[in-house]
Write an enzyme that holds these catalytic residues in place. Structure first.
Site, mmCIF file in Angstrom:
data_model
loop_
_atom_site.group_PDB
_atom_site.id
_atom_site.type_symbol
_atom_site.label_atom_id
_atom_site.label_comp_id
_atom_site.label_asym_id
_atom_site.label_seq_id
_atom_site.Cartn_x
_atom_site.Cartn_y
_atom_site.Cartn_z
ATOM 1 N N ASP A 1 0.857 -1.173 0.000
ATOM 2 C CA ASP A 1 0.000 0.000 0.000
ATOM 3 C C ASP A 1 0.899 1.230 0.000
ATOM 4 O O ASP A 1 2.084 1.148 -0.315
ATOM 5 C CB ASP A 1 -0.971 -0.016 1.187
ATOM 6 N N ALA A 2 0.354 2.395 0.357
ATOM 7 C CA ALA A 2 1.125 3.631 0.273
ATOM 8 C C ALA A 2 2.352 3.623 1.185
ATOM 9 O O ALA A 2 3.368 4.244 0.871
ATOM 10 C CB ALA A 2 0.224 4.821 0.611
ATOM 11 N N LYS B 1 1.191 -7.937 11.577
ATOM 12 C CA LYS B 1 1.730 -7.857 10.225
ATOM 13 C C LYS B 1 3.170 -7.358 10.308
ATOM 14 O O LYS B 1 3.454 -6.380 10.979
ATOM 15 C CB LYS B 1 0.884 -6.922 9.357
ATOM 16 N N LYS C 1 -7.029 1.424 -2.476
ATOM 17 C CA LYS C 1 -5.959 2.173 -1.838
ATOM 18 C C LYS C 1 -5.569 3.386 -2.675
ATOM 19 O O LYS C 1 -5.536 3.335 -3.908
ATOM 20 C CB LYS C 1 -4.733 1.282 -1.632
ATOM 21 N N ASN D 1 -3.977 5.230 3.978
ATOM 22 C CA ASN D 1 -3.000 4.610 4.877
ATOM 23 C C ASN D 1 -2.026 5.611 5.497
ATOM 24 O O ASN D 1 -0.816 5.402 5.538
ATOM 25 C CB ASN D 1 -2.232 3.502 4.167
ATOM 26 N N GLU E 1 -8.137 2.306 12.834
ATOM 27 C CA GLU E 1 -7.665 0.919 12.797
ATOM 28 C C GLU E 1 -6.302 0.715 13.432
ATOM 29 O O GLU E 1 -5.994 -0.369 13.930
ATOM 30 C CB GLU E 1 -7.616 0.418 11.352
ATOM 31 N N HIS F 1 -12.060 -2.725 11.414
ATOM 32 C CA HIS F 1 -10.963 -3.061 10.515
ATOM 33 C C HIS F 1 -10.667 -4.562 10.524
ATOM 34 O O HIS F 1 -10.483 -5.156 11.585
ATOM 35 C CB HIS F 1 -9.704 -2.294 10.950
#
Length: 383
Positions: free
Chosen positions: A26-27, A62, A177, A207, A257, A307
């Protein structure tokens, strides 16, 4: 069985390494803050009472933190033995204070989230009710949106194909995204998906990659796409900045989140920073603190969109008074024998007692650490 006098007899903790089919970006990856995500570290707690009742819960991490969650949970697990599993709030407080020197949020409470969730699963099973019904459901199905097909690492053509497939599968909304270093790339992606969807719910997620000025400018441009919300436009802890955006933009703001306590979510509400609150039961310490967030959100009149972790959040969203969304993520599906049922844009609350999930044999095969705690002490089963 006399469940009123039942006690916790054993706890099994398992750390499971869930591989992802393709690396995810993602970003935060494109801006150099993180590396692509290749796996998810899961921590399962399986609690068994002396009378034979069982509950299962999980938390996750993660990139980094999985081994730390497992180690902390293993340290505090002996505190559970002999406890009445009905006393969930008291047990949560006991476990938090057992590790209070390393904090009452973050990794320490994320570790006990798996235990807390397992206790709620157990309690609902003993009542022979789905967890949503035990909590007091407002609905039997929750509007659901898909995220997993719209990552920045996915080529635009594939994102459009994923969008079409998700909609055909009955999903009720699509989130993609944004936050690309090239803002024109963001706008091209949103425009292409909006063209594919027509008049259909669409959300975007930055994000945390924009500063206040960029978020304001992008938010104004994005208003033409009639979005359900803009998610995490700013740093997760910038409650004041999110509040300013919420006042400035017509598009609703969603965030929460990444926060790791009920207190932090109350700060968002105090500053009127959000239109959609997005807590994660695993990250805030379990269902017990999540329920406190739900109560605060209801009183503030904001909507709920938890989330990840749909297996848990479906039940919690069903028990929220204001019409919520739940996030459909298929990453965790190999870990369970059951699959969510989706119809007409909504995810159906399962009729099975508790959370309605069973750990799969594949999850057992992916286990990298496991320990059992009972009255005789802690025994490592696999390391």
């Amino acid at each position: 069985m006399n469940t009123a006098s039942d006690r916790i007899g054993s706890v099994v903790l398992s750390r499971v390494d869930l591989p992802l089919d393709t690396p995810i970006s993602d970003a935060k990856v494109l801006t150099g803050r993180q590396k692509p995500l290749t796996s998810v570290s899961m921590l399962f707690a399986e609690i068994r009472t002396e009378e034979g009742w069982e509950g299962v819960g999980y938390t996750y991490s993660k990139r980094a933190g999985g081994p730390g969650q497992y180690a902390h949970a293993r340290e505090v697990a002996p505190e559970l033995i002999g406890e009445d599993p009905n006393d969930i709030q008291r047990i949560w407080t006991k476990l938090v204070w057992a590790g209070a020197s390393v904090g009452r949020s973050g990794l320490a409470t994320q570790a006990i989230a798996a235990i807390d969730i397992a206790l709620w699963d157990l309690k609902a099973k003993r009542a022979r009710l789905p967890l949503a019904k035990l909590l007091g459901a407002h609905r039997d199905a929750v509007a659901c949106y898909n995220t997993s097909g719209g990552f920045l690492s996915t080529p635009l053509e594939q994102v459009v194909d994923n969008t079409r497939a998700a909609r055909e599968a009955g999903i009720g909304g699509i989130k993609i995204k944004v936050g690309h270093p090239d803002r024109r790339a963001d706008l091209a992606r949103v425009a292409a998906v909006r063209e594919e969807l027509g008049d259909f719910p669409l959300m975007v997620d930055a994000n945390q990659q924009w500063d206040r000025g960029t978020a304001t400018r992008m938010g104004r441009v994005l208003e033409e796409f009639d979005l359900v919300w803009i998610e995490e436009p700013l740093d997760a802890y910038d409650a004041v900045g999110h509040a300013a955006l919420a006042r400035e933009l017509a598009t609703p703001i969603a965030t929460g989140e990444m926060l790791t306590s009920a207190f932090e979510h109350r700060e968002l509400l105090r500053h009127e920073s959000v239109d959609f609150l997005q807590p994660d039961a695993a990250r805030v310490g379990g269902i017990t603190p999540f329920l406190a967030i739900m109560a605060a959100g209801r009183d503030a009149g904001v909507r709920l969109a938890p989330h990840f972790a749909m297996e848990i959040h479906l039940h919690l969203a069903a028990a929220y008074e204001l019409d919520p969304w739940v996030e459909h993520f298929d990453w965790l599906q190999p870990l369970f024998d059951e699959r969510p049922e989706i119809a007409d844009g909504r995810m159906l609350v399962p009729g099975r007692p508790g959370l309605g999930i069973t750990i799969s044999e594949q999850a057992r095969a992916w286990t990298v650490q496991q320990a059992r705690t009972d009255a005789d002490g802690t025994t490592a089963l696999a390391e």
